[in-house]
Design an enzyme around this catalytic site. Structure first.
Site, PDB file in Angstrom:
ATOM      1  N   SER A  98       4.495  78.456  48.541  1.00 38.98           N
ATOM      2  CA  SER A  98       5.036  78.650  49.510  1.00 38.98           C
ATOM      3  C   SER A  98       4.946  77.188  50.694  1.00 38.98           C
ATOM      4  CB  SER A  98       4.644  80.566  50.630  1.00 38.98           C
ATOM      5  OG  SER A  98       5.143  80.133  51.322  1.00 38.98           O
TER       6      SER A  98
ATOM      7  N   ASP B 152      11.577  86.986  44.318  1.00 40.92           N
ATOM      8  CA  ASP B 152      11.166  85.933  45.837  1.00 40.92           C
ATOM      9  C   ASP B 152      12.692  85.757  46.032  1.00 40.92           C
ATOM     10  OD1 ASP B 152      10.780  84.292  47.708  1.00 40.92           O
ATOM     11  OD2 ASP B 152       9.796  83.321  46.441  1.00 40.92           O
TER      12      ASP B 152
ATOM     13  N   HIS C 127       8.423  86.739  46.421  1.00 41.58           N
ATOM     14  CA  HIS C 127       7.447  86.177  46.958  1.00 41.58           C
ATOM     15  C   HIS C 127       5.641  85.849  46.331  1.00 41.58           C
ATOM     16  CE1 HIS C 127       6.616  81.634  48.889  1.00 41.58           C
ATOM     17  NE2 HIS C 127       5.955  82.244  49.290  1.00 41.58           N
TER      18      HIS C 127
END
Lengths: 366, 366
Positions: free
Chosen positions: A148, A312, A346
């Site tokens: 991320s 995601d 995610h």
């Protein structure tokens, strides 16, 4: 010299001070900058086994160990194997877990910086990472890894210092946020900014915290970290017990379903360990991240592993595909792409998803 | 008797009173129940050209005309053609646009109901719709149509009164919310419930409104009503002017990107026309909606058109597929399904998407 393996004691270093302040992308300077970091494993005598872990929005320096946020990835026998690698993980500039951030005390005023803290960029975080690396006497990284926002830092580092990273692992990262990404962060930021306890960022001196706004931000974030299918698998959709005959409006609109209790629980945990100003600053730096807007020249001797998860929807495969293409266009030697099947959206980057762990293990293996 | 076509004047009817209160699904009763509705076009002498429009979460009775929320669908020459059809659109029970809801005055106390208003179910909304139909002297609907939560009402109606609806048009609807759907509504509700100006639902007597919480709810909703691709198309991702050199933290974290301005604008418009208690009540009734949990017996003479949009991630095609299957299994005569390509996500149901408008036109045409 034989070094004893470190299992993660927190350490502090003042990396910038009044004599040598941190020059920020916005044009301002910042001093002092103190960094809290942890190390795991031992640096070898060739100093060529160092791995730098960049944490995401709400992480901290404790990447490994029983309470580590990434102990699936980092530890003895894990893909980032601390039996043979020396792992460094600092809390980010702008954070609230020990490193200088907007709730730190401004030495000029003796008060918390608040919104007087300067705007930051991912590049500033990388400048501090590199100063930590120099402080530790390491010239080149065996691997830099991040998921991320952590991946964004690694990307910026590849651009800012070609040759300093041999191998890069980029998980659920993005080379440029979509308007939807920005919008989701914006909703969270507004909830914090409009919390009456925010006091224009000066809440510390009022003895309060904008917990309502920060809780809203965290609830929303958690919805976006999971996929619709993952949520369906994780939470019963059954009605709360006795629901059909609830005749009390107050009870009826309050959290009652499984997934609502989950969000309340996540919000409560978060309030105990995170700070609203850091949330504002660290989400905002992602919005402007656009490191390939100008041409880049990457190290043809470096390799990158780019991993995304099929469920995601916050920083999904389209982001990783664009990232891999930009790295190749920038001249990086090898770019390996993997799309991993996982229902956990995610969040998958933090979880023990076997195919994912295995892909990283193979890439990092000697 | 020739009736003059009505172009939408608002009308009021008290459909339930102390002598004949509304019996709710939760077991409580409610009285009085006053409904504000509009009609468009003229009822023919056979009384068989009536179309009932069920609005979604934040709609109202003004479906058509220059300020109508569904004038793409309802009006002269539109698919619901008011030159030949008689259209009825009421504000929902629990709403705040004229019909009795939680911010109405409770005659027992002389104060707004607040959270003393009883819990509602989609079935209660349909009971009120049917009372309005009886009030107008109409026994059977030519068509009932609704998008999103409007479609849920039509589904409930098909179940509760087989034979009362000849044709049903269900757009972006769901037979049962996912855990993610519930979670998104929960985040919005919590923001309202935790707003210090909410005062346990008693904000009217404090002379304030929980505008911060309601604004958060609306911003979040708008992100979910558009798709990521639609947002990318609609909003520039370019940095706000002068952004690279912004050195003021307060300015930097405040809304600045195009999409942030859009969300602020939408929130401001919404605060001027909607009420927080209605938001709590009308989102909550969707969570429990599960009309096919028990077997249903639908009218084999009825037809349904089920439409979804490929970029809708709030109530997308999977919801419509499940809905169509449930209608068929329940014995409905004809179920026609269409997936429409449109980048505008859930919002598509309100927009002039030609393929969608055409599909409804063909289905409704005599």
């Amino acid at each position: 010299m034989t070094q004893v393996a470190d299992s993660g004691t927190a350490q502090r270093a003042v990396l910038f001070d009044e004599d040598r302040p941190l020059a920020l992308a916005c044009g301002r300077t910042l001093a002092p900058v103190e960094v809290v970091y942890r190390t795991y494993g031992a640096l070898n005598s060739a100093r060529d086994n160092a791995v730098f872990v960049c944490h995401a929005l709400t992480g901290d320096a404790e990447a490994s160990g029983p309470n580590g946020w990434w102990s699936t990835m980092v530890g003895p026998g894990r893909p980032i194997d601390t039996d043979r690698l020396f792992v460094i993980c600092p809390n980010l500039l702008g954070g609230c877990r020990g490193t200088t951030g907007p709730s730190s005390i401004d030495p000029r005023t003796g008060q918390a910086y608040g919104l007087g803290f300067p705007p930051l960029a991912i590049a500033d975080l990388v400048t501090v990472h590199r100063a930590l690396l120099a402080h530790l006497g390491i010239e080149r990284l065996h691997t830099a890894i991040g998921g991320s926002m952590g991946g964004m830092q690694v990307v910026q580092w590849l651009i800012d210092a070609p040759g300093e990273i041999a191998d890069a692992v980029l998980v659920g990262a993005s080379p440029r946020l979509s308007a939807q990404n920005i919008a989701l962060s914006a909703v969270a930021r507004r909830a914090i900014l409009e919390d009456p306890d925010f006091h224009g960022g000066d809440y510390a001196s009022h003895g309060v915290r904008p917990d309502r706004g920060l809780a809203t931000a965290r609830r929303l974030a958690h919805v976006t970290y999971l996929s619709e299918a993952g949520m369906a698998q994780k939470f019963s959709r059954a009605e709360p017990e006795g629901w059909a005959s609830v005749d009390d409006g107050a009870r009826w609109v309050a959290p009652a379903y499984d997934v609502e209790s989950y969000l309340e629980h996540q919000a409560a945990i978060f309030l105990a360990r995170f700070d609203a100003l850091s949330y504002l600053y660290l989400t905002r730096i992602m919005d402007a991240f656009d490191p390939f807007a100008a041409p880049v020249a990457l190290d043809p001797a470096s390799r990158a592993l780019v991993v995304s998860f099929d469920s995601d929807w916050r920083f999904g495969t389209a982001h990783s595909v664009a990232l891999a293409a930009a790295l190749r266009a920038g001249g990086l030697g090898t770019v390996e792409e993997h799309v991993i099947a996982s229902p956990w959206g995610h969040d998958s980057f933090l979880l023990d998803v076997p195919a994912y762990i295995e892909v990283v293990r193979r890439f990092v293996a000697p």
